[in-house]
Write an enzyme that holds these catalytic residues in place. Structure first.
Site, mmCIF file in Angstrom:
data_model
loop_
_atom_site.group_PDB
_atom_site.id
_atom_site.type_symbol
_atom_site.label_atom_id
_atom_site.label_comp_id
_atom_site.label_asym_id
_atom_site.label_seq_id
_atom_site.Cartn_x
_atom_site.Cartn_y
_atom_site.Cartn_z
ATOM 1 N N ARG A 182 0.951 -1.474 -0.133
ATOM 2 C CA ARG A 182 0.032 -0.055 0.182
ATOM 3 C C ARG A 182 0.756 1.299 -0.080
ATOM 4 O O ARG A 182 0.519 2.186 -0.664
ATOM 5 C CB ARG A 182 -1.012 -0.081 1.224
ATOM 6 C CG ARG A 182 -0.206 0.090 2.602
ATOM 7 C CD ARG A 182 -1.256 0.298 3.803
ATOM 8 N NE ARG A 182 -0.704 -0.222 5.028
ATOM 9 C CZ ARG A 182 -1.081 0.335 5.883
ATOM 10 N NH1 ARG A 182 -1.905 1.378 6.172
ATOM 11 N NH2 ARG A 182 -0.363 0.093 7.422
ATOM 12 N N SER A 209 -4.865 5.178 5.338
ATOM 13 C CA SER A 209 -4.660 3.815 5.395
ATOM 14 C C SER A 209 -4.244 3.156 3.765
ATOM 15 O O SER A 209 -3.123 2.316 3.829
ATOM 16 C CB SER A 209 -5.680 2.956 5.778
ATOM 17 O OG SER A 209 -6.096 3.515 7.215
ATOM 18 N N GLU A 269 -18.619 3.272 -0.413
ATOM 19 C CA GLU A 269 -17.863 2.970 -1.366
ATOM 20 C C GLU A 269 -18.477 2.667 -2.851
ATOM 21 O O GLU A 269 -17.993 2.733 -3.876
ATOM 22 C CB GLU A 269 -17.275 1.509 -1.036
ATOM 23 C CG GLU A 269 -16.244 1.659 0.263
ATOM 24 C CD GLU A 269 -17.013 1.710 1.534
ATOM 25 O OE1 GLU A 269 -18.149 1.909 1.513
ATOM 26 O OE2 GLU A 269 -16.404 2.297 2.435
ATOM 27 N N PHE A 273 -14.589 -3.784 1.030
ATOM 28 C CA PHE A 273 -15.703 -2.926 0.772
ATOM 29 C C PHE A 273 -15.608 -2.907 -1.000
ATOM 30 O O PHE A 273 -16.534 -2.634 -1.495
ATOM 31 C CB PHE A 273 -15.202 -1.556 1.285
ATOM 32 C CG PHE A 273 -15.334 -1.666 2.607
ATOM 33 C CD1 PHE A 273 -16.455 -2.432 3.535
ATOM 34 C CD2 PHE A 273 -14.164 -1.153 3.379
ATOM 35 C CE1 PHE A 273 -15.927 -2.434 5.003
ATOM 36 C CE2 PHE A 273 -14.198 -1.345 4.831
ATOM 37 C CZ PHE A 273 -14.806 -1.830 5.598
ATOM 38 N N HIS A 307 -5.240 -3.628 2.380
ATOM 39 C CA HIS A 307 -5.790 -4.533 3.420
ATOM 40 C C HIS A 307 -6.487 -5.935 2.788
ATOM 41 O O HIS A 307 -7.782 -6.050 3.351
ATOM 42 C CB HIS A 307 -6.770 -3.719 4.297
ATOM 43 C CG HIS A 307 -6.052 -2.546 5.170
ATOM 44 N ND1 HIS A 307 -5.449 -1.511 4.198
ATOM 45 C CD2 HIS A 307 -5.784 -2.376 6.297
ATOM 46 C CE1 HIS A 307 -4.810 -0.615 5.133
ATOM 47 N NE2 HIS A 307 -5.007 -1.063 6.355
ATOM 48 N N ASP A 318 -7.227 -6.500 12.856
ATOM 49 C CA ASP A 318 -8.678 -6.131 12.639
ATOM 50 C C ASP A 318 -9.798 -7.170 12.310
ATOM 51 O O ASP A 318 -11.003 -6.981 12.598
ATOM 52 C CB ASP A 318 -8.827 -5.146 11.351
ATOM 53 C CG ASP A 318 -8.543 -3.815 11.697
ATOM 54 O OD1 ASP A 318 -8.239 -3.425 12.888
ATOM 55 O OD2 ASP A 318 -8.365 -2.897 10.880
ATOM 56 N N ARG A 325 -1.780 -4.482 3.570
ATOM 57 C CA ARG A 325 -1.488 -3.652 4.626
ATOM 58 C C ARG A 325 -0.151 -3.885 5.138
ATOM 59 O O ARG A 325 0.839 -2.717 5.718
ATOM 60 C CB ARG A 325 -2.652 -4.028 5.950
ATOM 61 C CG ARG A 325 -2.159 -3.303 7.149
ATOM 62 C CD ARG A 325 -3.027 -3.508 8.151
ATOM 63 N NE ARG A 325 -2.765 -2.981 9.558
ATOM 64 C CZ ARG A 325 -2.050 -3.801 10.499
ATOM 65 N NH1 ARG A 325 -1.491 -4.887 10.163
ATOM 66 N NH2 ARG A 325 -1.736 -3.051 11.636
#
Lengths: 326, 285
Positions: A20, A47, A68, A93, A119, A127, A177
């Site tokens: 990322r 993020s 989204e 998402f 992610h 998470d 991530r």
């Protein structure tokens, strides 16, 4: 073993980068020269790292809020005007919340939107399941016309971003991530539809992409130390996949092990099976998330618990080589 | 200063324009019934309710060039309620985007006229739609691009009232207000009906104007079958700066064909031979 040719493209040293971050940096860099690039995000720019682009080009960055589905619609609208929208959010998402807009408003009209989702996989870690995309490759792969790429390190990510800008049409880029070791140096060339063989051997073929690639490299080294030489294919271009390379390797080894941080249904393992079952039937063992949701934990704990950490890979390869002989 | 005579002339000009637009709208309604009858399926109710709005847009306002459908500076139109595309196809054919003979191929294999709008197959279609609720967001993207490029064209989006059931529509409404997109003109074909029944039975959307006001939009309410009201509203919308405008146009589903009017059963079916003949009698009478 690693060929002399491959050695030329491998990174020497010990540096870790999250894909990322490599994405955010590359986007901000290319944004300087390509003024058609715009970026959209859903309140996750710090993020997904599109914040780096946003800071440099605030007028070309659109924060769409936590919405989204609409981000994908807006990206489609921008693309009809010749812009090159990079739409970023988490993989869960992008693929599930916004699936309709990705399919009906981006893929069906073939619009030039680059969905760069971060992610992904259990590698998200703490998470937990709601934030670990394990169906995204399956979903995106099933939508006609979308190119699906899962870069394996920071260097490849930069090359992939350059490639998807050159390519006209919808793309899904699967980013991570967590930081992972750099695999490639700047001489590496990425091409859509092409895989790269990192190790050569004839006992088995490991096919992988994304975050699991560096783990497979470690596994291949240990297997080599144990006298087991395998083909290790980095298949970051999951769709289109490198059929030729898969078939060639399957003909040589007769045993394929796929490793992915994704559900084994619909992802790289399935894509590999689709090619080989039609064109060169061979035994394929799919390693990855075995049709279960993720959970909280560190990524190494999760990889071990879900059975695709380094030692699981080594064990699976060895067991199946034995089966092959029997 | 304008004299009384000037005013009278302007009024007469306007009356002439309105009369001619009414004729076009009626012609398009006839095409719609023809097309859906030939196709054996389709959505007459929502096509007929939108007929006057589409007519005013295509034959009075849109800055477009049918000979050059991809002209970069054209106004954009999105039919978010994609199932009403027969009325759009009729208008595009009338404008000369493609030969009218195509109208008879609606919904048939290899046709350029798909069951829902397809920008890759039909000249003049700026956006593919069909999945409800998505058009406004696409319009937001088009309007943002116009602002970025310093272009002056407008993005018009026709929205069905039942699309307000879709959450994503409201996401788009928030975004258009956030970015102050005064180059977006949304028009709601408010026929109060959807597939399963009245909006109020399926999913109430009132108070609709208040909702849009609360979302930060300039709201105009008109009768969507009165040509002069449609013209005035769009003119007002174009002169409104700093926020997007939504025109809530009260309409009648199936407008123009007596037995279809205000009947949800005519949302998505083709008329029988007898029904077709009656519709034609009414529209050509």
């Amino acid at each position: 073993m690693i060929s002399q040719e491959v050695k030329k493209i491998l990174f020497e040293g010990d540096k870790k980068v999250a894909t990322r971050n490599a994405y955010g940096e590359k986007l901000a860099e290319i944004g300087e020269v390509n003024k058609d690039i715009v970026a959209l995000d859903c309140d996750l720019s710090k993020s997904t790292m599109t914040a780096l682009f946003a800071r440099k080009f605030p007028e070309r960055f659109f924060n769409m809020g936590i919405a989204e589905s609409n981000m994908m619609s807006v990206a489609a609208g921008l693309a009809t005007m010749g812009k090159i929208p990079f739409a970023s959010t988490f993989g869960v998402f992008a693929s599930k919340r916004a699936c309709d807009q990705v399919s009906a408003s981006i893929a069906y009209p073939g619009l030039n939107v680059k969905i760069c989702a971060t992610h992904t996989g259990l590698a998200v870690g703490e998470d937990g399941a709601t934030h670990q995309a394990i169906e995204d490759v399956a979903i995106m792969r099933a939508i006609p016309g979308i190119v699906v790429i899962s870069p394996s390190d920071g260097t490849e990510t930069g090359k992939v971003i350059e490639a998807v800008i050159q390519y006209k049409g919808p793309c899904y880029v699967r980013l991570g991530r967590s930081a992972s070791p750099l695999i490639f140096n700047d001489d590496y060339v990425f091409r859509i539809g092409k895989g790269v063989r990192l190790f050569e051997g004839n006992k088995a073929t490991i096919v992988t992409a994304g975050f699991t690639t560096h783990i497979c490299i470690l596994a291949a080294k240990k297997l080599e130390a144990d006298g087991i030489e395998v083909d290790l294919i980095n298949m970051s271009s999951i769709k289109p996949i490198d059929e030729e390379l898969l078939i060639e390797s399957a003909k040589k080894t007769g045993l394929i092990i796929t490793v992915e941080d994704h559900n084994i249904i619909g992802g790289l393992g399935s894509a590999t099976c689709e090619v080989l079952s039609e064109k060169h039937p061979a035994r394929v063992v799919r390693m990855g998330v075995k049709d279960k949701f993720g959970a909280s934990g560190t990524l190494s704990e999760l990889y071990e618990a879900y059975g695709f950490d380094e030692s699981s890979i080594i064990k699976t390869v060895k067991e199946n080589i034995l089966n092959k002989i029997v | 200063m304008k004299t009384n005579n000037d005013k009278k002339e302007i009024q007469e000009d306007k009356k002439e324009i309105i009369d001619s637009l009414k004729k076009v709208a009626n012609k398009l309604r006839i095409d719609v019934i023809d097309m859906i009858y030939n196709a054996g399926s389709g959505h007459p109710g929502g096509s007929l309710s939108a007929a006057d709005i589409i007519t005013v847009l295509y034959f009075h306002f849109l800055n477009i060039d049918p000979k050059n459908p991809q002209w970069a500076d054209r106004d954009r139109f999105i039919m978010s309620k994609g199932h009403a595309c027969p009325i759009w196809y009729a208008a595009l054919a009338e404008k000369g985007y493609f030969d009218k003979s195509h109208l008879g191929t609606l919904r048939k294999i290899n046709s350029i006229l798909q069951g829902h709008p397809d920008m890759k197959k039909t000249p003049g279609i700026d956006m593919t739609t069909g999945s409800l609720g998505n058009g406004l967001g696409v319009g937001v993207g088009m309007a943002l691009a116009a602002k970025l490029k310093g272009k002056l064209y407008y993005s018009y989006i026709l929205i069905g009232c039942a699309e307000h059931n879709e959450g994503v529509l409201w996401e788009a409404a928030l975004a258009a207000a956030k970015f102050k997109l005064d180059n977006i003109i949304a028009i709601i074909d408010y026929n109060k009906l959807q597939l399963d029944g009245y909006n109020d039975e399926v999913m109430p959307i009132e108070p609709l104007a208040n909702k849009w006001i609360a979302f930060g939009w300039n709201v105009l309410q008109i009768n969507g079958h009165e040509i002069d009201q449609i013209i005035n509203a769009i003119e007002t919308a174009k002169n409104t700066k700093g926020l997007p405008t939504v025109i809530i146009a009260d309409t009648i589903k199936g407008k123009g064909v007596s037995y279809m009017e205000d009947k949800c059963s005519w949302h998505g079916k083709a008329p029988s031979k007898e029904e077709y003949e009656q519709a034609m009698k009414e529209l050509t009478g």
